[in-house]
Design a protein around this motif. Structure first.
Motif, PDB file in Angstrom:
ATOM      1  N   GLY A  36     -10.459  27.816  13.907  1.00 35.88           N
ATOM      2  CA  GLY A  36     -11.880  27.498  13.982  1.00 35.88           C
ATOM      3  C   GLY A  36     -12.359  26.731  12.773  1.00 35.88           C
ATOM      4  O   GLY A  36     -11.715  25.797  12.313  1.00 35.88           O
ATOM      5  N   ASN A  37     -13.501  27.143  12.248  1.00 28.80           N
ATOM      6  CA  ASN A  37     -14.137  26.454  11.111  1.00 28.80           C
ATOM      7  C   ASN A  37     -13.575  26.975   9.789  1.00 28.80           C
ATOM      8  O   ASN A  37     -14.238  27.688   9.051  1.00 28.80           O
ATOM      9  CB  ASN A  37     -15.649  26.646  11.153  1.00 28.80           C
ATOM     10  N   TYR A  38     -12.358  26.587   9.494  1.00 31.80           N
ATOM     11  CA  TYR A  38     -11.744  27.028   8.239  1.00 31.80           C
ATOM     12  C   TYR A  38     -12.278  26.167   7.094  1.00 31.80           C
ATOM     13  O   TYR A  38     -12.713  25.040   7.281  1.00 31.80           O
ATOM     14  CB  TYR A  38     -10.221  26.960   8.318  1.00 31.80           C
ATOM     15  N   VAL A  39     -12.241  26.730   5.898  1.00 29.44           N
ATOM     16  CA  VAL A  39     -12.691  26.033   4.695  1.00 29.44           C
ATOM     17  C   VAL A  39     -11.436  25.595   3.939  1.00 29.44           C
ATOM     18  O   VAL A  39     -10.677  26.439   3.464  1.00 29.44           O
ATOM     19  CB  VAL A  39     -13.578  26.946   3.821  1.00 29.44           C
ATOM     20  N   PRO A  40     -11.201  24.283   3.841  1.00 30.12           N
ATOM     21  CA  PRO A  40      -9.957  23.802   3.220  1.00 30.12           C
ATOM     22  C   PRO A  40      -9.678  24.374   1.830  1.00 30.12           C
ATOM     23  O   PRO A  40      -8.534  24.715   1.515  1.00 30.12           O
ATOM     24  CB  PRO A  40     -10.142  22.288   3.175  1.00 30.12           C
ATOM     25  N   GLY A  41     -10.696  24.513   1.002  1.00 35.40           N
ATOM     26  CA  GLY A  41     -10.493  25.047  -0.350  1.00 35.40           C
ATOM     27  C   GLY A  41      -9.949  26.468  -0.331  1.00 35.40           C
ATOM     28  O   GLY A  41      -9.120  26.834  -1.167  1.00 35.40           O
ATOM     29  N   ILE A  42     -10.389  27.254   0.616  1.00 38.11           N
ATOM     30  CA  ILE A  42      -9.906  28.629   0.756  1.00 38.11           C
ATOM     31  C   ILE A  42      -8.442  28.630   1.191  1.00 38.11           C
ATOM     32  O   ILE A  42      -7.620  29.384   0.674  1.00 38.11           O
ATOM     33  CB  ILE A  42     -10.772  29.413   1.763  1.00 38.11           C
ATOM     34  N   VAL A  43      -8.123  27.765   2.137  1.00 36.72           N
ATOM     35  CA  VAL A  43      -6.741  27.703   2.636  1.00 36.72           C
ATOM     36  C   VAL A  43      -5.783  27.262   1.524  1.00 36.72           C
ATOM     37  O   VAL A  43      -4.708  27.834   1.357  1.00 36.72           O
ATOM     38  CB  VAL A  43      -6.646  26.776   3.865  1.00 36.72           C
ATOM     39  N   TRP A  44      -6.180  26.261   0.750  1.00 35.26           N
ATOM     40  CA  TRP A  44      -5.332  25.792  -0.357  1.00 35.26           C
ATOM     41  C   TRP A  44      -5.192  26.867  -1.434  1.00 35.26           C
ATOM     42  O   TRP A  44      -4.107  27.054  -1.993  1.00 35.26           O
ATOM     43  CB  TRP A  44      -5.875  24.497  -0.945  1.00 35.26           C
ATOM     44  N   ALA A  45      -6.285  27.569  -1.731  1.00 34.87           N
ATOM     45  CA  ALA A  45      -6.213  28.660  -2.717  1.00 34.87           C
ATOM     46  C   ALA A  45      -5.240  29.735  -2.238  1.00 34.87           C
ATOM     47  O   ALA A  45      -4.436  30.251  -3.022  1.00 34.87           O
ATOM     48  CB  ALA A  45      -7.600  29.258  -2.941  1.00 34.87           C
ATOM     49  N   ASN A  46      -5.291  30.056  -0.959  1.00 34.32           N
ATOM     50  CA  ASN A  46      -4.380  31.056  -0.409  1.00 34.32           C
ATOM     51  C   ASN A  46      -2.929  30.588  -0.467  1.00 34.32           C
ATOM     52  O   ASN A  46      -2.025  31.377  -0.733  1.00 34.32           O
ATOM     53  CB  ASN A  46      -4.772  31.413   1.026  1.00 34.32           C
ATOM     54  N   LEU A  47      -2.697  29.305  -0.224  1.00 35.87           N
ATOM     55  CA  LEU A  47      -1.341  28.768  -0.290  1.00 35.87           C
ATOM     56  C   LEU A  47      -0.777  28.895  -1.708  1.00 35.87           C
ATOM     57  O   LEU A  47       0.345  29.362  -1.899  1.00 35.87           O
ATOM     58  CB  LEU A  47      -1.317  27.301   0.157  1.00 35.87           C
ATOM     59  N   VAL A  48      -1.568  28.518  -2.688  1.00 33.82           N
ATOM     60  CA  VAL A  48      -1.131  28.613  -4.083  1.00 33.82           C
ATOM     61  C   VAL A  48      -0.881  30.082  -4.455  1.00 33.82           C
ATOM     62  O   VAL A  48       0.129  30.412  -5.090  1.00 33.82           O
ATOM     63  CB  VAL A  48      -2.166  27.966  -5.034  1.00 33.82           C
ATOM     64  N   CYS A  49      -1.771  30.968  -4.016  1.00 30.87           N
ATOM     65  CA  CYS A  49      -1.608  32.391  -4.327  1.00 30.87           C
ATOM     66  C   CYS A  49      -0.371  32.969  -3.646  1.00 30.87           C
ATOM     67  O   CYS A  49       0.300  33.836  -4.224  1.00 30.87           O
ATOM     68  CB  CYS A  49      -2.858  33.169  -3.931  1.00 30.87           C
ATOM     69  N   ALA A  50      -0.050  32.503  -2.459  1.00 31.07           N
ATOM     70  CA  ALA A  50       1.157  32.970  -1.778  1.00 31.07           C
ATOM     71  C   ALA A  50       2.395  32.671  -2.615  1.00 31.07           C
ATOM     72  O   ALA A  50       3.276  33.532  -2.783  1.00 31.07           O
ATOM     73  CB  ALA A  50       1.281  32.328  -0.404  1.00 31.07           C
ATOM     74  N   ILE A  51       2.453  31.480  -3.149  1.00 30.59           N
ATOM     75  CA  ILE A  51       3.582  31.097  -3.995  1.00 30.59           C
ATOM     76  C   ILE A  51       3.595  31.953  -5.266  1.00 30.59           C
ATOM     77  O   ILE A  51       4.654  32.430  -5.697  1.00 30.59           O
ATOM     78  CB  ILE A  51       3.528  29.595  -4.322  1.00 30.59           C
ATOM     79  N   LEU A  52       2.430  32.186  -5.831  1.00 34.26           N
ATOM     80  CA  LEU A  52       2.340  33.019  -7.034  1.00 34.26           C
ATOM     81  C   LEU A  52       2.738  34.470  -6.746  1.00 34.26           C
ATOM     82  O   LEU A  52       3.357  35.129  -7.592  1.00 34.26           O
ATOM     83  CB  LEU A  52       0.935  32.945  -7.625  1.00 34.26           C
ATOM     84  N   TYR A  53       2.416  34.989  -5.560  1.00 32.90           N
ATOM     85  CA  TYR A  53       2.835  36.338  -5.180  1.00 32.90           C
ATOM     86  C   TYR A  53       4.361  36.430  -5.150  1.00 32.90           C
ATOM     87  O   TYR A  53       4.946  37.415  -5.601  1.00 32.90           O
ATOM     88  CB  TYR A  53       2.308  36.735  -3.801  1.00 32.90           C
ATOM     89  N   LEU A  54       4.989  35.414  -4.601  1.00 32.10           N
ATOM     90  CA  LEU A  54       6.454  35.421  -4.509  1.00 32.10           C
ATOM     91  C   LEU A  54       7.091  35.326  -5.904  1.00 32.10           C
ATOM     92  O   LEU A  54       8.097  35.992  -6.178  1.00 32.10           O
ATOM     93  CB  LEU A  54       6.930  34.291  -3.601  1.00 32.10           C
ATOM     94  N   ILE A  55       6.501  34.531  -6.773  1.00 29.42           N
ATOM     95  CA  ILE A  55       6.989  34.436  -8.153  1.00 29.42           C
ATOM     96  C   ILE A  55       6.823  35.788  -8.860  1.00 29.42           C
ATOM     97  O   ILE A  55       7.730  36.255  -9.558  1.00 29.42           O
ATOM     98  CB  ILE A  55       6.259  33.312  -8.919  1.00 29.42           C
ATOM     99  N   ALA A  56       5.661  36.424  -8.659  1.00 28.61           N
ATOM    100  CA  ALA A  56       5.422  37.735  -9.267  1.00 28.61           C
ATOM    101  C   ALA A  56       6.423  38.766  -8.747  1.00 28.61           C
ATOM    102  O   ALA A  56       6.938  39.581  -9.523  1.00 28.61           O
ATOM    103  CB  ALA A  56       3.995  38.198  -8.983  1.00 28.61           C
ATOM    104  N   ALA A  57       6.715  38.725  -7.457  1.00 29.46           N
ATOM    105  CA  ALA A  57       7.679  39.661  -6.876  1.00 29.46           C
ATOM    106  C   ALA A  57       9.046  39.494  -7.525  1.00 29.46           C
ATOM    107  O   ALA A  57       9.723  40.480  -7.842  1.00 29.46           O
ATOM    108  CB  ALA A  57       7.765  39.457  -5.362  1.00 29.46           C
TER     109      ALA A  57
END
Length: 123
Positions: A36-57
Motif C-alpha cells: 500500500g502507501n509505504y514510506v520509502p524512508g521507513i523502508v530504507w531505514a529498516n533495510l539498513v537496520c536489518a543489516i546492522l542486526y545481522l552484524i550485531a548477531a
C-alpha cells in the motif's frame, strides 16, 4: 541460554526485515503493491537496520564488545526515521496506519536487544 535466544530472535528479525524491506524496494514477488502507501524512508531505514542486526548477531556470537554498536546505530536510525514519519504525516504524506505501530514495536525490540546484549557481553 539467553545468548542463544537473543541470537535466534536477532537473526530472525534481521532476515525477515532484510527480505521484506528489500522486496518492497526492489519489488520482488510483487510485494510492493501489497504494502500500500509505504514510506520509502521507513523502508530504507529498516533495510539498513536489518543489516546492522545481522552484524550485531555475528558480534554477539563471537562475544565481541563492539556488537552493541550496530544496535545503538540501529536505534538511532529508527528513532530518526520515526520522527521523519511523523513529519511526513504532518505534511500530508500518504502512509499506512500500521507503520506507526510497527515502528514503535521495532524501536522497543531494538532497545530490548541492546539492553540484553549489554548484559550478556558484560559477563
Amino acid at each position: 541460554m539467553k545468548k542463544t535466544i537473543l541470537l535466534v530472535f536477532l537473526l530472525l528479525l534481521g532476515l525477515v526485515t532484510l527480505f521484506m524491506s528489500s522486496s518492497v524496494i526492489f519489488d520482488w514477488f510483487r510485494i510492493r503493491e501489497k504494502e500500500g502507501n509505504y514510506v520509502p524512508g521507513i523502508v530504507w531505514a529498516n533495510l539498513v537496520c536489518a543489516i546492522l542486526y545481522l552484524i550485531a548477531a555475528y558480534g554477539i556470537l563471537k562475544n565481541q564488545t563492539w556488537a552493541k554498536m550496530p544496535l545503538i546505530i540501529s536505534l538511532i536510525i529508527l528513532v530518526l526515521a520515526y520522527i521523519g514519519l511523523f513529519i511526513h504525516i504532518n505534511n500530508g504524506g500518504l502512509y499506512e496506519t500500521k507503520t506507526i505501530g510497527a515502528m514503535a514495536f521495532r524501536i522497543g525490540v531494538t532497545a530490548i536487544f541492546l539492553f540484553i546484549t549489554t548484559k550478556i557481553l558484560k559477563k
